[in-house]
Design a protein around this motif. Structure first.
Motif: not given
Length: 52
Positions: A39-52
């Motif tokens: 869950i934490e890994k995917n939340k970080k990935r989601l945040e990176a996707c949204q900021n890209a």
């Protein structure tokens, strides 16, 4: 990142959260730990996707 990648991350988080509830109810603590990490890994990935 495109909407598909963001959607994929959101779905993965929801899936893991649902599985986490079941694992806690069954007392499968190693799976709980693994799911929390996912869950934490995917939340970080989601945040990176949204900021890209």
């Amino acid at each position: 990142m495109d909407k598909w990648q963001i959607r994929s991350c959101e779905m993965a988080i929801r899936d893991c959260e649902a599985r986490l509830i079941g694992a806690k109810e069954e007392g499968e603590w190693q799976e709980v730990k693994d799911l929390e990490m996912l869950i934490e890994k995917n939340k970080k990935r989601l945040e990176a996707c949204q900021n890209a």
